[in-house]
Scaffold this active site. Sequence first.
Site, mmCIF file in Angstrom:
data_model
loop_
_atom_site.group_PDB
_atom_site.id
_atom_site.type_symbol
_atom_site.label_atom_id
_atom_site.label_comp_id
_atom_site.label_asym_id
_atom_site.label_seq_id
_atom_site.Cartn_x
_atom_site.Cartn_y
_atom_site.Cartn_z
ATOM 1 N N GLY A 240 0.777 -1.232 0.000
ATOM 2 C CA GLY A 240 0.000 0.000 0.000
ATOM 3 C C GLY A 240 0.801 1.269 0.000
ATOM 4 C CD GLU A 461 -8.367 -0.643 27.694
ATOM 5 O OE1 GLU A 461 -7.351 -0.003 27.323
ATOM 6 O OE2 GLU A 461 -8.595 -1.807 27.331
#
Length: 640
Positions: A240, A461
């Site tokens: 890409g 988190e």
Amino acid sequence: MSKKQKKTTNKTIRINFSWFYLLLVGGLFFLLMRDGSKANPQKVEWPAVQQMILDGDVKDVHFVRNDFRGTITIKPERIEKYKDMFGGEVPAKSPHFFFLVSTSFEMENEFAALNAQLDADSQVPVIVEHESRAWSEVLQWIIPLVLLIIMYVWMFRMMSNKMGGGAGGQGGGMNPFNVGKVQNKETDKDKVNVTFKDVAGLYGAKEEVVEIVDFLKNPQKYTALGAKIPKGALLVGPPGTGKTLLAKAVAGEANVPFFSISGSDFVEMFVGVGASRVRDLFTQAKAKAPCIVFIDEIDAVGRARGKNAGFSSNDERENTLNQLLTEMDGFGSNSGVIVLAATNRADILDKALMRAGRFDRQIHVDLPELKERAEIFQVHIKGLKVAPDFKVDFMAKHTPGFSGADIANVCNEAALTAARRGKSQIETQDFLDAVDRIIGGIEKKSSIITPFERKSIAYHEAGHAVTSWLLPHANPLFKVTLVPRGNALGAAWYLPEEHKLVTRSQMMDEMCSLIGGRVAEEILNGEPSTGAQNDLERLTNMAYAMVQYYGMSDAIGNLSFYDSTGARGYELSKPYSEKTAEAMDKEVAKLVKTIHDKTLSILKEHEDGWKAVAELLLEKEVIFASDVESILGPKVKADE
């Protein structure tokens, strides 16, 4: 008076052979089924035939001498007598019966004896025939053969139409007579509209190919000094990054024909086809020189010989590679033909293919940096209705590690997101949501999570966020979310700084940030959960890389067992002893233990701030770096 000239147009009448094949097959079926409309005589034995004749029921007898077969027609007034033999119905067509005899049957004597027992009016006429079956025997062989040939040609014509006719109407496809023709796509020089202006970023790569373009435009400038044309250039880089686009730009700038083909198109199940296609490709290229031949994913055919998956010493892929090596630099001359190739696996290519004289230079097409990403965004937002306050530099900063294809996908996803929300313009938030969707996946709003799991995820988190915030070398935090995406129940998003070199301190801080979620769960619940699997996987890989590849272990020393050439990929033995392997395992375990203890100390020391971040995350579901800064203060930065 002006005379009007009549314009004559030549109309080409094309015959669709499919209808011809259908009519031929239909005619054969008709001939086969036509026999069903004839009479259906019943078989009887010779004694029954004798009785029919003696009873005076037989109208006539037809006997085929060379077939030893006879047919019998019953008189109309006597046919009712035998209707039970026809299922209760009177047959409408004759003959009604047939009989078979042996080769020793004396036909004249038998029928003469039977007629002798009847009067003159009741005697049965016997018609003797001799059939000629030469044509029928020939047709039995010819018709199946013709049908096979027709079906074979028809099948390959259909497959050829589906596969395409190759370059320039050369046939190609699956035509059995053109199976060695190359299936490349040829673009004339007037149709190559891509130039370097259409290729954003790639500064170093574009500079590398400028000389190739200049040679194709002004070959006399170099040949006057005795310079030779470069045989080829290999574009190497991650997927890409724009390798194919750069090759098209070279052809567009040089204004020459452009042949493009994939490496897998050379490989075929038929032996020798790959080499034949290579020869055909270079034959076409020489006819239109100067030109460019672009081979995409060349590792499909250029893999190092002796390392193919098959065990055959005469592998078809190796034969194709040998022919490619010969065409690029053999006894023949390929003046004016430049070969460009692209791959993201240059380490597995054959050394003979990589040497100077075939691919004279390797052009590395790396992932775009900050400034290059901004230029790529500028290219892809040209056709989009973007909000006036949208800043390209902001999005370039928030897409580190993205390739050109990824950025194009971000722009398209942002447009789809804005349209889904009924907006008239694409806003910055749409681009950020598109980045989240591409990296983490679509939001799972219907996911069922218990209160205990939700709290554990929030503290997990928060552990990541607080640890990275308090460590100077960890990546800067962007936001933390509890919204499930893909396989992740929550995520902490970072904006990593683009470093060319990574120090041991930076790796240690990143590893502490990775294990921060697991340590937070241990503090909160007293035991770990399965939610840190991905974190532990990345942590383990980094730890082994430090010990085995980067020489960052005092016990192992400045040794690296990394194989950059891929030569050991097919060896079963390890490049180190079992004793060294045990030492490396101990060093990795020791390193991970050090990381764990350091992270535990950080969270224990800042437990109030960590819990405050977790509670804020439970309340808002998504918090940003500014929210963390309001609780913990400015991020700790490393000394410059």
